[in-house]
Design an enzyme around this catalytic site. Sequence first.
Site, PDB file in Angstrom:
ATOM      1  N   ASP A 175       0.834  -1.208   0.000  1.00 25.17           N
ATOM      2  CA  ASP A 175       0.000   0.000   0.000  1.00 25.17           C
ATOM      3  C   ASP A 175       0.869   1.259   0.000  1.00 25.17           C
ATOM      4  OD1 ASP A 175      -2.386   1.403  -0.036  1.00 25.17           O
ATOM      5  OD2 ASP A 175      -3.261   0.297   1.643  1.00 25.17           O
ATOM      6  N   ASP A 225     -10.497   1.743  -3.706  1.00 25.98           N
ATOM      7  CA  ASP A 225     -11.011   1.391  -2.381  1.00 25.98           C
ATOM      8  C   ASP A 225     -12.531   1.354  -2.359  1.00 25.98           C
ATOM      9  OD1 ASP A 225      -8.628   0.999  -1.068  1.00 25.98           O
ATOM     10  OD2 ASP A 225      -8.524   3.009  -0.219  1.00 25.98           O
TER      11      ASP A 225
END
Length: 721
Positions: A457, A523
């Site tokens: 990430d 997301d």
Amino acid sequence: METTRTPKLKPTILPSTGRVIHLRRGGTSVVVQVDALDSPVIDHWGEELDVTPERLAALAATAIAQQVSGGLDRTARLGMLTTPAHGWLGTPGIDGHGARGSSLHFHVTDIEVNNHDATLLLADEETGLTATLELRVGASGLFHQRITVRNTSEVDFTLNSLHAAFPVPWDAAELVETTGRHLRERSTLRHGFGFGTHVRESRRGRPGADATLLLAAGRPGFGFERGRVHGIHVAWSGNHRVLAERVTTGEAFLAGGELLLPGEGILAPGDTLSTPWVIGSWGDGLSELSHRFHDEWRARPQHPRRPRPVTLNTWEAVYFDHDLATLTELADVAASVGVERFVLDDGWFSGRRDDTAGLGDWFVDEQVWPEGLHPLVEHVHAAGMEFGLWVEPEMVNPDSDLAREHPLWILQSRKTLPPSARHQQVLNLAHPDAYAFIAGRLHALLHEYPISYLKWDHNRDLVDAGSGPGGPNVVHEQTLALYRLLDELKAAHPGLEMESCASGGARVDLGILDRTDRIWTSDCLDPLERLENQKYTSLVVPPEMMGMHLGSPVAHSTGRTVSLNLSAAVALFGHFGIEWDLTQTDDATRARIADWVTFAKDIRDLVSTGRTVFTDGTDTGLDVRGMVAADHSRGLFTVTQMTTTITYPPARITLPGLNPHTDYLVRIINPGGQEPQPGQSPLVWAHQEIVLSGRILSTVGLRPPVQFPQQATIIEALHTI
């Protein structure tokens, strides 16, 4: 800067056409006139030309511009490295300054040409610079360009900008690009391409959620199915710039390269700096343009080949609430519905109870995991699944042991830290000690645990990213250090797969995807929001490298209640997975999920080798997209009703991409069971064995079923013998 010796190029004798290079492959031709106005000029990029050397010379002659009143005695043309010294008054290919001047004028000194690629060596003796232009046409017809500049003088030279230019036809008068934000990346923009310069820049240290993945110019009204269009992509994971420009001398072009921050382009004597690879594609419609990207990327030796494992990620299931009993129960349910990879997300390492602390302390938290991760990993493996782990190695919380012990490893340009984001700062991976520490911790984790997958990430932009108070900007060096770290991990741990996640889809580019195995597309798991995102991401990224997950009934990012069938159908044409606390589901729901997982496994070879297609011209309430086998033997199409339709029942839809000369058996497939539609008669063709040709299906089409808004249907077209 890297210091290397410029290789001496072996001269190649070109046909007696005034030195014209013709590269052709995969349906694409690139024609370069080497000596036009002392600088190489691309006369043609697009449709493959089957021409003799004599005709190439004639083609080059037709491109020479006349002298006109009010202009220069020789009308300047868009060259591959043209500047004002060549008479070019548009955006220059190179710009900079040094003690030996700022006027740059390059001419060709050497050429090497092979079947599909060419290297041109240029020099400017007055400023003491050389430039190497690398051109390559890939097997699928992608056109790659890279420029390397070397300072051969005895004094520093500051490079301000360096771009690779791609000419487009004059009638390419409309632009398509994307913008976005967190939870809504790659939203499309369409507008006219008139005179002047249209510039898109990323100064975020990564492409960013608002970046345009592709800058495309085409004939007005071009869509996915038809309309000539050209587009470029910058394969770079740091700052970049793309532009579209049209000038009054009849030149229109796209250009791209790295955006250099102040100080990043200083070339000491002997130093070099290269642009990223800038990649151009074209086609009759955006689908054909995208297929060139997919075909070439799939041909790479490191491309993931095995079936893409169905993945469950724990983030939206448990967030930071890590508990062995809860997670083992989740793993058991995941295995029961057919999940093949279980990924433990954020919250497993020291001090990480929320997002305010712990980043950088990459040790398993002993309070939460007194026996380490071994009990969970062993349980996951016993259930027949692979184990994956979330990491964010480029970041650090100021509230961490790492930050307290090594404050000089944090990127900053002033005595105070840059503005924070998600309560975190950025580690300077270009610092040898910081790099060694992070690499060491990752190697240690991968040696201790049988981890097959890292979800990597990157949850913030790089802001005011210097090497220390008063130090230079280091986004360029940070990006190269990231690439070096990813390459090192891959080499040391064969079989390890990695996902590029960056606040969702904020670092999506072919530079990062040359080193990782998929991207997290967004997301946002709301399937209706995902439709546009996935559509425009697929312009460049092969579908099997796009993470697409079935989410919970209430989308966490929008609060929208969605059906299981809609969520699963929208996730089908990618790397399928699940983001849901399955322990809260009943047996009937688990059976439906298992049915969708089985179907996703059945079609994943089609997804990994087939071609994505999108239908233009449907009712605005409908979305029709498909996946067609490379041999055209099968096509699967999802028909998603986003809103109520203007027509009721819906008007005909078409199914593009099928072989027009092949007959197909057409039917509706209902994984997870059919959702009832009260008050409607049966759809006649769906209850018969209907056989139609690919030509009829793609031109005349058929009536889709009536659906409520936020529902999806899967239509299969299967080749009949």
